[in-house]
Each structure stands twice: as structure tokens, then as C-alpha cells.
Design an enzyme around this catalytic site. Structure first.
Site, PDB file in Angstrom:
ATOM      1  N   LEU A 297       0.839  -1.204   0.000  1.00  0.00           N
ATOM      2  CA  LEU A 297       0.000   0.000   0.000  1.00  0.00           C
ATOM      3  C   LEU A 297       0.872   1.251   0.000  1.00  0.00           C
ATOM      4  O   LEU A 297       1.926   1.270   0.634  1.00  0.00           O
ATOM      5  CB  LEU A 297      -0.862   0.021   1.267  1.00  0.00           C
ATOM      6  CG  LEU A 297      -1.763  -1.189   1.490  1.00  0.00           C
ATOM      7  CD1 LEU A 297      -2.360  -1.146   2.898  1.00  0.00           C
ATOM      8  CD2 LEU A 297      -2.877  -1.213   0.443  1.00  0.00           C
TER       9      LEU A 297
ATOM     10  N   ASP B  73       3.525  -5.761   2.509  1.00  0.00           N
ATOM     11  CA  ASP B  73       3.888  -4.715   3.478  1.00  0.00           C
ATOM     12  C   ASP B  73       4.505  -5.274   4.762  1.00  0.00           C
ATOM     13  O   ASP B  73       4.749  -4.511   5.711  1.00  0.00           O
ATOM     14  CB  ASP B  73       2.634  -3.903   3.862  1.00  0.00           C
ATOM     15  CG  ASP B  73       2.315  -2.823   2.836  1.00  0.00           C
ATOM     16  OD1 ASP B  73       3.245  -2.111   2.417  1.00  0.00           O
ATOM     17  OD2 ASP B  73       1.133  -2.697   2.464  1.00  0.00           O
TER      18      ASP B  73
ATOM     19  N   GLU C 173       6.618  -3.141  12.606  1.00  0.00           N
ATOM     20  CA  GLU C 173       6.196  -2.350  13.771  1.00  0.00           C
ATOM     21  C   GLU C 173       4.674  -2.288  13.919  1.00  0.00           C
ATOM     22  O   GLU C 173       4.158  -2.154  15.025  1.00  0.00           O
ATOM     23  CB  GLU C 173       6.733  -0.916  13.641  1.00  0.00           C
ATOM     24  CG  GLU C 173       6.233  -0.016  14.751  1.00  0.00           C
ATOM     25  CD  GLU C 173       6.710   1.426  14.629  1.00  0.00           C
ATOM     26  OE1 GLU C 173       6.450   2.055  13.595  1.00  0.00           O
ATOM     27  OE2 GLU C 173       7.338   1.897  15.562  1.00  0.00           O
ATOM     28  N   ASP C 174       3.984  -2.389  12.789  1.00  0.00           N
ATOM     29  CA  ASP C 174       2.532  -2.212  12.851  1.00  0.00           C
ATOM     30  C   ASP C 174       1.800  -3.384  13.499  1.00  0.00           C
ATOM     31  O   ASP C 174       0.615  -3.279  13.809  1.00  0.00           O
ATOM     32  CB  ASP C 174       1.987  -1.947  11.438  1.00  0.00           C
ATOM     33  CG  ASP C 174       2.454  -0.595  10.927  1.00  0.00           C
ATOM     34  OD1 ASP C 174       2.421   0.366  11.712  1.00  0.00           O
ATOM     35  OD2 ASP C 174       2.881  -0.506   9.761  1.00  0.00           O
TER      36      ASP C 174
ATOM     37  N   ARG D 292      -3.378  -6.228   5.533  1.00  0.00           N
ATOM     38  CA  ARG D 292      -2.280  -6.415   6.492  1.00  0.00           C
ATOM     39  C   ARG D 292      -2.713  -7.182   7.739  1.00  0.00           C
ATOM     40  O   ARG D 292      -1.876  -7.503   8.591  1.00  0.00           O
ATOM     41  CB  ARG D 292      -1.694  -5.046   6.885  1.00  0.00           C
ATOM     42  CG  ARG D 292      -1.182  -4.246   5.681  1.00  0.00           C
ATOM     43  CD  ARG D 292      -0.212  -3.175   6.103  1.00  0.00           C
ATOM     44  NE  ARG D 292       0.911  -3.756   6.818  1.00  0.00           N
ATOM     45  CZ  ARG D 292       1.787  -3.057   7.506  1.00  0.00           C
ATOM     46  NH1 ARG D 292       1.679  -1.745   7.571  1.00  0.00           N
ATOM     47  NH2 ARG D 292       2.772  -3.651   8.153  1.00  0.00           N
TER      48      ARG D 292
ATOM     49  N   ARG E 125      -5.954   4.132  10.188  1.00  0.00           N
ATOM     50  CA  ARG E 125      -5.651   2.731  10.519  1.00  0.00           C
ATOM     51  C   ARG E 125      -6.033   2.352  11.957  1.00  0.00           C
ATOM     52  O   ARG E 125      -6.351   1.199  12.235  1.00  0.00           O
ATOM     53  CB  ARG E 125      -4.151   2.470  10.331  1.00  0.00           C
ATOM     54  CG  ARG E 125      -3.630   2.732   8.936  1.00  0.00           C
ATOM     55  CD  ARG E 125      -4.161   1.692   7.964  1.00  0.00           C
ATOM     56  NE  ARG E 125      -3.689   1.951   6.607  1.00  0.00           N
ATOM     57  CZ  ARG E 125      -2.517   1.555   6.125  1.00  0.00           C
ATOM     58  NH1 ARG E 125      -1.694   0.875   6.896  1.00  0.00           N
ATOM     59  NH2 ARG E 125      -2.177   1.825   4.892  1.00  0.00           N
TER      60      ARG E 125
ATOM     61  N   HIS F 176       0.554   7.695   9.813  1.00  0.00           N
ATOM     62  CA  HIS F 176       0.463   7.300  11.216  1.00  0.00           C
ATOM     63  C   HIS F 176       0.909   8.454  12.122  1.00  0.00           C
ATOM     64  O   HIS F 176       1.640   9.344  11.679  1.00  0.00           O
ATOM     65  CB  HIS F 176       1.416   6.125  11.496  1.00  0.00           C
ATOM     66  CG  HIS F 176       0.998   4.824  10.906  1.00  0.00           C
ATOM     67  ND1 HIS F 176       1.806   4.103  10.049  1.00  0.00           N
ATOM     68  CD2 HIS F 176      -0.123   4.090  11.063  1.00  0.00           C
ATOM     69  CE1 HIS F 176       1.188   2.979   9.705  1.00  0.00           C
ATOM     70  NE2 HIS F 176       0.019   2.954  10.307  1.00  0.00           N
TER      71      HIS F 176
ATOM     72  N   CYS G  14       9.054   1.866  11.474  1.00  0.00           N
ATOM     73  CA  CYS G  14       8.185   0.739  11.118  1.00  0.00           C
ATOM     74  C   CYS G  14       8.939  -0.491  10.670  1.00  0.00           C
ATOM     75  O   CYS G  14       8.372  -1.572  10.604  1.00  0.00           O
ATOM     76  CB  CYS G  14       7.171   1.161  10.060  1.00  0.00           C
ATOM     77  SG  CYS G  14       7.857   2.011   8.682  1.00  0.00           S
TER      78      CYS G  14
END
Ligand code: CIR
Length: 256
Positions: free
Chosen positions: A18, A60, A65-66, A85, A131, A164, A251
Site C-alpha cells: 500500500l 507490506d 512495527e505495525d 495487512r 488505521r 500514522h 516501522c
């Protein structure tokens, strides 16, 4: 002191991930080279690396980190806000279990991306974004409170230039927050020493304190100079290929 980091190698289909920016298509050889340098930098800061294989089902997924919030007192597996994701969390769970035997979770309809969560000692800033939704932030705030942390939300939805919270704000220790100009007036951060990042250098506001160094994107001289002037020790990394996919320095790893 941080002692470990988890990273995941970028896959050959990294460019299929993305993005909201129009900076061109990432060049795979450079993606791999920049990722390798990033890993070397973490090691130079004293961290032991757990390196996961590329996951071609999730372009991705190098942005590990996400998928989790790791703290000295416990971990929370997230529920990423982008449907493509969501299953990255299943892929990283076994690795997290190796460090934290019983991580907490975020349940539907809550969503949280780790990139929205900024740890500043015993306080956490929780970004509300495209998000991370209010339900997810509420669940995370409860988990953090159970661990003895305080938290507060920052709504970044009106700030369309960032994905973010941590795209525009980073806590780098010594009571210091690096912050993009658009967010610098936030009441919640006025008790910190602020390093304001000019609009021309916004991308560099995502920087990461790792032990005695601060990882900073290369090519943003004003921020680098400001960090040095305040006594920080920046370590510059070329991030051009990750920037093309909306990714910042933080990230690319989970640090603990
Ligand atoms: C995404 O849109 O999800 C990825 N292309 C970029 C994620 C960057 N993550 C982060 O800043 N924590």
C-alpha cells in the site's frame, strides 16, 4: 536499554504494498541494500536481531512495527487497520511468543497499527488515524493501564500528509519530542522539549532512539543539525525506497 529487535526481510513483491505517495516504484536491489544497512545499524546500536524470512503473501510485512506493541511490562498484538495487512499478525505471533509468553490482543471492531503508538517513558500517545480507530485505541489504553502506563489519544485524521502518528512525531528520550510543524502546537506535548521539523523535512520526523543513537533518515540536514545541537548522536540511513511505500524508520523493526 534495548537489547533485541525483530525485522522481516522485504519480499520481491514489496512494490505491491500500500502507498499514498507518488514517489515512484521502489527498486528491489536498493530496497534490500537499505534494509541490510538498517539491520547493520541496529546491530551497531547493540541490538541482537531476529530476522524473519520475507512473506510474499503480505507485501507490506517488512513494516513489522505495525503488528505489535512491545513494552518492558508486556506486549499487545495489534489488529492492523488495512485489511490486506490483518493476517501479518498471525505470521509474527510465534516470534512474539518467544519474547512474551502471553501477549494481549486487540479484538474486532478495534483496529490498531503500531505506527500510531508512541511510547514516551511511562506514557503512550495513541494516534487515531485511517488505521487506528477509537475502539482499538480504547482497548489498547485499557491494556496499557493494566500494565501501569498512562495514555492519551491524538487525532491525526485531519493531517492528510501523514499515515500514522509516528510519521509526524517521535519521542527520542531526554524528555524530547521531534515533531512536524503541523503538530507542534498540540497541548499534550508542550511539557516536552520540542524539536520542530520544518514542512520541507516532515518525512524525517519519524526517527528512532536506539540506546545511545538516534536513527534518522538521510537527506534532512536541518533535523540532523538540530539533533546534534541538542546533544543527540544521529545515525543516518538512506530510506528512499521505503519512503516510496509510506514507510519510515520506526516501522522496519520491533524493538525491545
Ligand atoms: C502501509 O501502508 O501499511 C505500508 N505501506 C507502510 C506502513 C508504514 N508503517 C509505519 O509507519 N509504522
Amino acid at each position: 536499554m534495548l537489547s533485541n529487535a525483530i525485522v522481516r526481510k522485504p519480499g520481491s513483491n514489496f512494490a505491491d504494498g500500500l502507498t499514498t505517495v507518488s514517489l515512484g516504484v521502489p527498486i528491489n536491489s536498493r530496497v534490500l541494500e537499505q534494509h541490510a544497512r538498517y539491520c547493520e545499524a541496529l546491530k551497531a546500536c547493540g541490538l541482537a536481531l531476529t530476522t524473519l524470512d520475507a512473506d510474499l503473501n503480505h507485501p507490506d510485512s517488512t513494516f513489522v512495527e505495525d503488528t505489535a506493541i512491545l513494552t518492558p511490562r508486556g506486549a499487545v498484538l495489534t489488529r492492523p487497520g488495512a485489511p490486506s495487512r490483518e493476517a501479518e499478525v498471525d505470521a509474527i505471533r510465534p516470534t512474539i511468543l518467544g519474547f512474551y509468553p502471553s501477549p494481549l490482543t486487540i479484538e474486532s471492531p478495534g483496529t490498531v497499527d503500531g505506527g500510531d503508538i508512541c511510547e514516551a517513558e511511562d506514557h503512550f500517545f495513541l494516534g487515531l488515524s485511517q488505521r487506528t480507530n477509537e475502539d482499538g485505541a480504547r482497548q489498547l489504553a485499557d491494556h496499557l493501564a493494566d500494565m501501569g502506563y498512562t495514555s492519551s489519544t491524538i487525532d491525526v485524521r485531519p493531517m492528510t500528509s501523514i499515515l500514522h502518528l509516528k510519521s509526524g512525531l517521535s519521542y527520542i528520550g531526554e524528555n524530547t519530542v521531534v515533531v512536524m510543524e503541523e503538530m507542534a502546537g498540540l497541548a499534550q506535548i508542550q511539557s516536552y522539549d520540542l524539536i520542530r521539523v520544518a514542512a520541507t523535512e516532515t518525512y524525517a520526523a519519524n526517527c528512532v532512539r536506539v540506546n545511545d543513537r538516534v536513527l534518522v533518515a538521510a537527506g534532512f540536514p536541518d533535523l540532523t543539525a538540530a539533533l546534534i545541537a541538542r546533544g543527540f548522536n544521529p545515525l543516518l540511513l538512506d530510506m528512499s525506497e521505503f519512503q516510496k511505500m509510506d514507510g519510515g524508520l520506526s516501522c522496519l523493526s520491533l524493538r525491545l
